[in-house]
Design a protein around this motif. Structure first.
Motif, mmCIF file in Angstrom:
data_model
loop_
_atom_site.group_PDB
_atom_site.id
_atom_site.type_symbol
_atom_site.label_atom_id
_atom_site.label_comp_id
_atom_site.label_asym_id
_atom_site.label_seq_id
_atom_site.Cartn_x
_atom_site.Cartn_y
_atom_site.Cartn_z
ATOM 1 N N ALA A 103 -16.664 26.627 -7.092
ATOM 2 C CA ALA A 103 -15.477 26.371 -7.912
ATOM 3 C C ALA A 103 -15.781 26.469 -9.405
ATOM 4 N N ASP A 104 -14.816 26.954 -10.160
ATOM 5 C CA ASP A 104 -14.892 26.906 -11.617
ATOM 6 C C ASP A 104 -14.731 25.464 -12.090
ATOM 7 N N TRP A 105 -14.972 25.245 -13.371
ATOM 8 C CA TRP A 105 -14.898 23.889 -13.908
ATOM 9 C C TRP A 105 -13.455 23.398 -13.921
ATOM 10 N N ASP A 106 -13.296 22.163 -13.519
ATOM 11 C CA ASP A 106 -12.007 21.480 -13.508
ATOM 12 C C ASP A 106 -12.080 20.346 -14.513
ATOM 13 N N GLU A 107 -11.215 20.385 -15.522
ATOM 14 C CA GLU A 107 -11.304 19.372 -16.566
ATOM 15 C C GLU A 107 -11.006 17.971 -16.057
ATOM 16 N N GLY A 108 -10.530 17.863 -14.815
ATOM 17 C CA GLY A 108 -10.331 16.539 -14.230
ATOM 18 C C GLY A 108 -11.569 15.979 -13.574
ATOM 19 N N TYR B 67 -5.278 26.163 -14.704
ATOM 20 C CA TYR B 67 -6.582 25.663 -15.145
ATOM 21 C C TYR B 67 -6.439 24.549 -16.179
ATOM 22 N N GLY B 68 -5.395 24.612 -16.990
ATOM 23 C CA GLY B 68 -5.219 23.601 -18.022
ATOM 24 C C GLY B 68 -5.723 24.077 -19.368
ATOM 25 N N PRO B 69 -5.380 23.372 -20.445
ATOM 26 C CA PRO B 69 -5.674 23.837 -21.808
ATOM 27 C C PRO B 69 -7.150 24.093 -22.081
ATOM 28 N N GLU B 70 -8.013 23.174 -21.657
ATOM 29 C CA GLU B 70 -9.433 23.355 -21.954
ATOM 30 C C GLU B 70 -10.108 24.273 -20.948
ATOM 31 N N ALA B 71 -9.886 24.053 -19.680
ATOM 32 C CA ALA B 71 -10.554 24.863 -18.661
ATOM 33 C C ALA B 71 -10.136 26.321 -18.722
#
Length: 461
Positions: free
Chosen positions: A226-231, A150-154
């Motif tokens: 889909a969940d949020w993708d910080e991209g 997911y990445g640091p923020e997501a």
């Protein structure tokens, strides 16, 4: 269980809409377990939590005291009580086995803090720290791999951090609601021969309810969301499309999560039956604040929603059953009841001396639940810093500082309106708070305002 107190099962859900139970006539809320609990126990028609959001509400419940006593009013100030014994610690003093399974959110707690269940009286625990994850827990993913994906923020916005078993991080790739139910049942089985206090804090039905197992989506004919993708789009823009009224199938996702949580509650009730424990077990169900309309919860006939001090933000379903203790029969009980009352009511039923709950702001509601008296509290109070309210009898006075930054934020981000200014309502005639009587009864406005100010001043004593 002769000579020992009853077992206690306390179930707390998240953002359950007031109207969303099959027994109340909802056409799409499938809740046979909650309906059974109401039919076999009692329901409180005038039950409230102490805040319209989860963290201060939960902080007050576990301590049995108004959380404003330690400055916990809103998200930015909420915290676990810095002093006093928790409900679990009091049960442990009585020789109870104690177990906690579910969401933890009292403030911005971290691993090993007192707010973590193993550090305030729960000998066994399986939980997620929602305070580190935007106040929520993902329904499907809790692993280091998910954090990396997911990445640091997501990863914190979508709440995929690992769970905890005691103080140890553990991973779960699977449906959290089912895992919480399974662990609660196993706890009951392990401690069937001794008194136990089992607290189950589901993250259902908090958003984001589309996070359902693939087989459930297929069975219900619902699409994957889909969940949020910080991209992708900025979170605020994405979030606006992921809540009411903009999310396709939003109510269907919500109803599915509610049904699946109810099924786990039903399995827990069945476990008590199968082990011959039901008669000697107090089961209580409530939710942490009013239903969130941005998540498609329905609070009818109440007006308002989570985040607000309208009735829809603070009046909640509260069900209790204890056949061996006279809390049975499918009756509704009137009288003002608070989530704070669980502290003295449950401890009193367990045989605790009154001194164990003498500092609680709640009152022992056992007699009310048994139908032996009809009165609860004389008055209840709420204070979020920028909005406050008092209910005394059928009268309710509510005030909102319309210039507070929180007001604009809630209206814009959550699509909820906390109102503005001062409102006086007679709930006996106007449960939907449609008619503001403040201009007609300035005397009562002044009287209730003074009573609330006296309550607020007394918190420091």
């Amino acid at each position: 269980m002769s000579g020992r107190g009853p077992h206690v099962v306390l179930i707390v859900s998240d953002d359950h809409g007031y109207a969303d139970r099959g027994r109340l006539g909802s056409p799409d809320a499938v809740t046979p377990a909650l309906d059974r609990l109401a039919a076999e126990g009692v329901g409180c028609t005038d039950a409230y939590v102490t805040a319209p959001i989860c963290s201060p509400s939960r902080a007050g419940l576990i301590a049995g005291r108004y959380q404003q006593r330690w400055g916990a009013r809103w998200f930015d100030s909420s915290a676990f009580a810095p002093d006093g014994a928790s409900l679990a610690e009091r049960f442990a003093e009585l020789g109870y086995a104690t177990g906690y399974f579910g969401k933890v959110h009292y403030g911005q707690e971290g691993p090993g803090d007192r707010a973590c269940p193993p550090h305030h009286g729960f000998a066994e625990s399986y939980y997620g720290l929602a305070g580190r994850q935007m106040g929520r827990l993902n329904y499907l993913h809790h692993s280091r791999a998910a954090v990396g994906q997911y990445g640091p923020e997501a990863s914190w916005r979508m709440a995929v951090q690992p769970m905890f078993d005691g103080d140890d991080e553990v991973e779960l790739e699977g449906f959290l609601t089912a895992e919480l139910g399974r662990r609660a049942r196993e706890f009951v089985g392990r401690h069937a021969d001794e008194p136990f206090f089992c607290m189950v804090a589901f993250n259902a039905v908090h958003n984001f309810c589309w996070q359902l197992p693939a087989d459930e989506l297929a069975r219900r004919g619902l699409p994957t969301h889909a969940d949020w993708d910080e991209g992708g789009d900025p979170y605020a823009d994405w979030y606006d499309g992921a809540i009411s009224p903009n999310l396709p199938h939003g109510r269907d996702y919500y109803a599915a999560q509610l049904e699946l949580m109810d099924a786990e509650i039903g399995r827990l009730l069945d476990e008590l039956d199968a082990r011959g424990l039901a008669d000697d077990t107090i089961v209580v169900y409530l939710t942490d604040n009013g239903g969130s309309t941005c998540n498609y919860g329905n609070n009818a006939p109440l007006f308002g929603t989570k985040y607000t001090l309208w009735e829809g933000g603070i009046r909640v379903p509260l069900l209790a059953r204890w056949p061996g203790g006279g809390i049975t029969g499918g009756h509704d009980r009137s009288g003002l009841v608070s989530s704070l009352d669980l502290y003295p009511t449950l401890l009193s039923a367990a045989g605790a001396e009154p001194g164990a709950y003498a500092d609680s702001d709640g009152i022992d509601q056992g007699a009310l639940l048994r139908g032996e008296r009809g009165a609860g509290h004389d008055a209840l109070h709420w204070d979020c810093g920028w909005q406050w309210a008092i209910r005394r009898g059928d009268w309710k006075l509510r005030h909102v500082d319309e210039d507070a930054p929180a007001v604009a934020g809630i209206r814009t981000v959550e699509h909820a309106d906390p109102g503005a200014g001062t409102g006086l309502y007679h709930l006996g005639d106007d449960i939907g708070e449609t008619t503001n009587l403040a201009d007609r009864r300035p005397d009562l406005v002044a009287e209730l305002t003074a009573a609330h100010q006296e309550w607020a001043a007394g918190l420091a004593r």
